[in-house]
Design a protein around this motif. Sequence first.
Motif, PDB file in Angstrom:
ATOM      1  N   SER A 127      44.266-114.440 -29.656  1.00  0.00           N
ATOM      2  CA  SER A 127      44.345-113.130 -30.308  1.00  0.00           C
ATOM      3  C   SER A 127      44.459-113.294 -31.825  1.00  0.00           C
ATOM      4  N   ASP A 128      45.152-114.335 -32.245  1.00  0.00           N
ATOM      5  CA  ASP A 128      45.269-114.627 -33.685  1.00  0.00           C
ATOM      6  C   ASP A 128      43.901-114.987 -34.269  1.00  0.00           C
ATOM      7  N   GLU A 169      52.863-108.967 -39.879  1.00  0.00           N
ATOM      8  CA  GLU A 169      52.168-109.178 -38.607  1.00  0.00           C
ATOM      9  C   GLU A 169      52.958-108.559 -37.454  1.00  0.00           C
ATOM     10  N   MET A 183      48.192-116.081 -27.357  1.00  0.00           N
ATOM     11  CA  MET A 183      48.596-115.808 -28.736  1.00  0.00           C
ATOM     12  C   MET A 183      47.615-116.444 -29.716  1.00  0.00           C
ATOM     13  N   VAL A 197      46.908-108.797 -25.081  1.00  0.00           N
ATOM     14  CA  VAL A 197      47.682-109.067 -26.290  1.00  0.00           C
ATOM     15  C   VAL A 197      46.864-108.615 -27.494  1.00  0.00           C
ATOM     16  N   ARG A 210      59.490-112.469 -32.570  1.00  0.00           N
ATOM     17  CA  ARG A 210      58.499-113.376 -31.980  1.00  0.00           C
ATOM     18  C   ARG A 210      58.992-113.983 -30.667  1.00  0.00           C
ATOM     19  N   THR A 260      52.609-107.472 -33.044  1.00  0.00           N
ATOM     20  CA  THR A 260      51.884-107.705 -31.799  1.00  0.00           C
ATOM     21  C   THR A 260      52.186-106.590 -30.804  1.00  0.00           C
ATOM     22  N   TYR A 268      46.951-108.602 -31.622  1.00  0.00           N
ATOM     23  CA  TYR A 268      47.589-109.209 -32.788  1.00  0.00           C
ATOM     24  C   TYR A 268      47.154-108.427 -34.019  1.00  0.00           C
TER      25      TYR A 268
END
Length: 581
Positions: free
Chosen positions: A292-293, A229, A289, A181, A158, A231, A183
Amino acid sequence: MTEVEATGREQSRLNQLIENLDLSTSIIQNATEGIMLTDKKGRIISINKAFTSITGYRLTEVIGKPVDFFRSNQHSKDFYESVIRQVKDYGIWQGEINNIRKTGEIFPSWISIQPSKDSAGQTTNYIFYIRDISEIKYIETNLRQIAFQDPLTGLPNRSQFHSRLSHALELAKRNNQQVVVLYLDLDRFKVINDTYGHEKGDLLLKQVSERLISIARKNDTIARMGGDEFTVLLEGTSVDSIIGASTFAQKILSLFTYPFRIDNHEFYITSSIGISLYPNDGDDVTTLMKNSDMAMYRAKELGKNNFQFFSPELNERVHKQLDMEGYLRHAVDRNELRLEYLPIVNATTGEINSIEALLRWDNPELGRVFPDVFIPLAESTGLIVPIGDWVLETACQHLKKIHDAGWSNLKVSVNISGRQLERNTLVGTVKNALESSGLMPSSLILEITESLLMKNMKATRAILQELRSLGLGISIDDFGTGYSSLNSLMILPIDTLKIDKSFILEVTSNSQNLSLVQGIILIGHNLNLQVVAEGVENLEQANLLNTNGCDELQGYYFSKPLPLESLLDRLENTRGFIGQI
């Protein structure tokens, strides 16, 4: 008779002087640091045993030689000239220098240089204190590698992903380019992990990472955030438009159309993907971030195994945050905030040495709001400053009550936010909290996260020095996640390192985590710092940490966070000892 007495007194003074010189020589020779004495021109006069142990050179081999005889070629002439200037201008220089042993090996050393002056103030000699920091630097290098890399898959983790995304955004802003990005969250992974065990789950994650790498291009970054998870960062020429992002997302989905084979089993899983774009959906790491999450969770809501772009509809959640902000602004005035305390115990005896103050919020409309929800909101809005002031004052008042109840040795740790550090009122706030509560400064410990320390080292160091001068303690929280250097630890006025709980979680089952924890403990003790492990959840972890020399422990194995009255009851019932070690 008078002359005889005078001669006797003179002889006595001479004998005392000789004894003092002998004592000084003995101290120097038996010091653990290497010590080298030169004349005012930098020619070596004397060295101690530790210097010989560090460099391999005996006195007969170096006496009369210039001090630069064991310099390496890894520093410039300007560097050494600046060292000399600082010694002359300020009377001291200390820092890291690479030198050469007798064997020809280059080694890192921490050196302090001071002039020695006569009664007239003229420099007569120079004293060099030398410490071999090879082992610490080796550990630091390994820690840095582990810290930037996911140990299971070998992918960037991360922190490394955030760093690369930040760099990509800087380039994109200069070159008017896009950044994408993605995710990615695995669907049904938890079912497989729980059913077939973590070992097969780990093998599945490795195969997923290999498939993702197989479609990555030169400028793409694939990272594992943790758990299931991942990315993906698409930057520069690898991104054309929304169509390019869609094409790559579709490639990812296609990776899951055929099974993953592990031993004699075939596993079918899918993935849900959220996508955010710079500059449309944000111009910083945190926003991209987050968006995208949010888009990824929208993909799950729509049935999984698909990808979704961040959309305005998802901003409804932002409006909910705005409502929460409104409630939070009045939380102090309406007495909605309270503190609970997590005991910190001696790793060997189980005795409670201190307590960490943890903030809680109960709102009539929202119910209980968890800290990981409202604290980031308070940080981003600046509300953390008045809330932080309240926490400091209340924690000091509560600890005074605990002292008055007979537990006068306990200390309290209070977390300090970035916003509080940035303001020039923190020292005054701490003073007021101590004075109004009647608490001794030595009973208060301020905790500051490692990542926060690294943001502005010079300014942070000045504030911490001022706070330390009050007599209170300074602790680095979440150590191991912010990549502080050895130099920074040496110059910061700190007392304690708190190992982040993410490293403790698998310390008994993951050899890399154990190595990391052992390295942090060694570095801490080499710098005369206390080391505390956070997140201890079972006896096995507690015993392992104690065996490896960790000084203090905290976590749910010993106690959950307790309100003040419950804490007082617990202290009374356990006589200040808690948990089995």
